[in-house]
Design a protein around this motif. Sequence first.
Motif, PDB file in Angstrom:
ATOM      1  N   PHE A 118       0.837  -1.195   0.000  1.00 44.14           N
ATOM      2  CA  PHE A 118       0.000   0.000   0.000  1.00 44.14           C
ATOM      3  C   PHE A 118       0.877   1.252   0.000  1.00 44.14           C
ATOM      4  CE2 PHE A 118      -2.284  -3.439   2.037  1.00 44.14           C
ATOM      5  CZ  PHE A 118      -3.522  -3.395   1.417  1.00 44.14           C
ATOM      6  N   LEU A 119       0.468   2.231  -0.788  1.00 44.09           N
ATOM      7  CA  LEU A 119       1.147   3.521  -0.846  1.00 44.09           C
ATOM      8  C   LEU A 119       0.310   4.535  -0.076  1.00 44.09           C
ATOM      9  CD1 LEU A 119       2.175   3.614  -4.627  1.00 44.09           C
ATOM     10  CD2 LEU A 119       3.322   2.492  -2.713  1.00 44.09           C
ATOM     11  N   VAL A 120       0.916   5.129   0.940  1.00 37.94           N
ATOM     12  CA  VAL A 120       0.221   6.102   1.785  1.00 37.94           C
ATOM     13  C   VAL A 120       0.916   7.448   1.618  1.00 37.94           C
ATOM     14  CG1 VAL A 120      -0.503   6.695   4.127  1.00 37.94           C
ATOM     15  CG2 VAL A 120      -0.389   4.289   3.421  1.00 37.94           C
ATOM     16  N   ARG A 121       0.151   8.446   1.195  1.00 36.25           N
ATOM     17  CA  ARG A 121       0.713   9.769   0.914  1.00 36.25           C
ATOM     18  C   ARG A 121       0.492  10.678   2.124  1.00 36.25           C
ATOM     19  NH1 ARG A 121      -0.273  11.811  -4.991  1.00 36.25           N
ATOM     20  NH2 ARG A 121      -2.363  11.057  -4.493  1.00 36.25           N
ATOM     21  N   LEU A 122       1.590  11.166   2.715  1.00 35.12           N
ATOM     22  CA  LEU A 122       1.537  12.034   3.891  1.00 35.12           C
ATOM     23  C   LEU A 122       2.325  13.313   3.627  1.00 35.12           C
ATOM     24  CD1 LEU A 122       2.261   9.341   6.636  1.00 35.12           C
ATOM     25  CD2 LEU A 122       0.016  10.262   6.010  1.00 35.12           C
ATOM     26  N   PHE A 123       1.914  14.386   4.286  1.00 31.49           N
ATOM     27  CA  PHE A 123       2.603  15.672   4.150  1.00 31.49           C
ATOM     28  C   PHE A 123       3.678  15.748   5.233  1.00 31.49           C
ATOM     29  CE2 PHE A 123       3.034  20.323   4.415  1.00 31.49           C
ATOM     30  CZ  PHE A 123       3.212  20.603   3.074  1.00 31.49           C
ATOM     31  N   ILE A 130       5.415   9.765  -0.235  1.00 28.54           N
ATOM     32  CA  ILE A 130       4.750   8.464  -0.306  1.00 28.54           C
ATOM     33  C   ILE A 130       5.477   7.478   0.603  1.00 28.54           C
ATOM     34  CG2 ILE A 130       4.206   6.499  -1.797  1.00 28.54           C
ATOM     35  CD1 ILE A 130       3.749   8.526  -4.054  1.00 28.54           C
ATOM     36  N   VAL A 131       4.744   6.915   1.535  1.00 35.57           N
ATOM     37  CA  VAL A 131       5.275   5.915   2.461  1.00 35.57           C
ATOM     38  C   VAL A 131       4.695   4.561   2.068  1.00 35.57           C
ATOM     39  CG1 VAL A 131       5.476   5.213   4.885  1.00 35.57           C
ATOM     40  CG2 VAL A 131       5.372   7.654   4.289  1.00 35.57           C
ATOM     41  N   VAL A 132       5.556   3.576   1.853  1.00 38.90           N
ATOM     42  CA  VAL A 132       5.124   2.232   1.458  1.00 38.90           C
ATOM     43  C   VAL A 132       4.973   1.373   2.708  1.00 38.90           C
ATOM     44  CG1 VAL A 132       5.666   0.180   0.088  1.00 38.90           C
ATOM     45  CG2 VAL A 132       6.331   2.453  -0.747  1.00 38.90           C
TER      46      VAL A 132
END
Length: 607
Positions: A118-123, A130-132
Amino acid sequence: MTVCTRNQENKILEECHQWVRLFLEDFGPDDIFFDAEIEYSDGSLKWDEHGTMLYYNVLKKHGTRPISVYQDSWPIHAEQGRIGDCWLIAPLMTIARKRKLLEWIIPQNDFSLKHGIFLVRLFIKGEWTIVVVDGHFPYTKSGRSQFAILTSSELWSCLIEKAIAKMLGGYHMLHGGPMCSAFQWLTGASCLTINLNKETNLEMLWEKLKEFQSLGYLMVTSTLPYVETKYVSQNGLGTHHAYSVLETCVHEGHRLVLIGGTNGLKWKGKWSELPSYNDDVTEKWSEWMKKAVKKRFAWMEINDFCRCFPYIKVCKYRENWHELRTGKFQFGPSCPQEVLRLSINTKCTIIIELLENCVKYPSRYIVGLVNIHKATSDNKIGEIVISSSLELYWCPLKAQCRAVETDPFELKDGVYLVVISVFHNRYPLEYSWAIRSPTPTDHISCDTVTFENDVVSHLSLLKMVETFGKSGIQYRKGLFLQKYSGNNFLTMKAENQTEKPIDIIIFVKTEAPKYEAYGLVSEPFWNKYITLPKPLVIYTTIPPKSKCILGNVWKIPEPIELKSGVVESEMSCKYWIRILEEEIKSGRAKEMRYAKCSGIYKTVSIN
């Protein structure tokens, strides 16, 4: 200068998708991804004693519901587990119904559910990152979720929690934190704080809550150990515990606020038994969702809300707005000043946000202005269009950035310069800009113009005072003073129309409980300084036929207070003016030493 739009962010995402697909080429149809990079804990958690995991292949095959990231997400799907991260779960609850935001944070693709990657996009640190993560989650020995409670049909909250844990260095780092940090990672938007206490005007608070709700802002609150502890605990709320603020309504003439608990510590006082949602909302819900809502959500009357909670944190997230972000800028006493230049091709409404990197100086406050000018044909600052105050008073722990934004305003097509002025340059300021608009930003382009150190800030302040300030007064022949003030600052300009230099000092006093001055001398400072033997008084020299900003006085930034009474639109100050020539003639200058300086800004010729 790097400029990043949502379209460019999506190009980066597509590149990540291509990389993942290449990575998965050697995977079989049933192979599952394991993230070798994540550190689950530093050994300090009870979970470390057994390390039980629920693996994604088990969840995928034996889950009670079809597996999905978000299907019909509700605040109830974000629930706190066995760690103190209510500060994260409460903000997660507020984004549950923001489907576009969820899809932005965890983008849909053709491989995540199949292979558990899963690719999670955080500021993070001022940019979208993008955090995998994989789909394996820590479990208790008895087979329950160790951290965020897992629901196979709504994985989003567990995935986001895991991505933030990975970013911070492990799940143990989730124990305690500020809610503004969580909001920043999830939305990239700025936050504001409203203090609540016995002096809070409930009418004003109610109107603010309704306003924020209508704008789609995200709201959370928290109890504190030293505020109404007995009343809070007697009515079921947790002490030093975060809650989401989800809805407002008027029921039988009573103003109610819907509070969502991150676990079973819910309000049990008056109106707590009123159903959280109408039957037409819950008729298709499963029984466990209905029971969970009853266990964790409750309506509170506005006066009880104000009594139990000492503040509200408001995230100014604007759904469906478009965004353009710039690269890094630096503002300081010893470096050239880069100024943002905006080229607008179509009349539009925008908001400009300043995002500061506060890693080096997290506890300092900053007060200043963001002024927007029309650019001249030779890239000089022209007519001032907008002036917006700048207040940054603390950096959320772990976030490493803090932000402040202007109110929405309209710009016609043209070229504009965005100038920042900080009232007291104690440290270099590292920052970037975000431009947001309800319309696509493809008609907006950005670049930079470089000016000599502090020159453009001074010119901008002069134009602001001359355009928006009160009419100047002639203090003595040839010496004119003019001021401009907002509700949190006052800026003073002096103009010498004579053929001789004038040496001047100005003392200021305001009714604000906490204030400071730079270039001007505040009364509290002077009262302490004057007790020294033979104090040294420093006068600012204004050369003949020149003008300058003498200095500024400002209120020290604090959270918003909603109190009864008249809200001043201007900062009111009393000031006393001393001219060195007159002090020498009167003999008062003999009582102390004196010196001359060129002032905080380089003077500008009026010829």
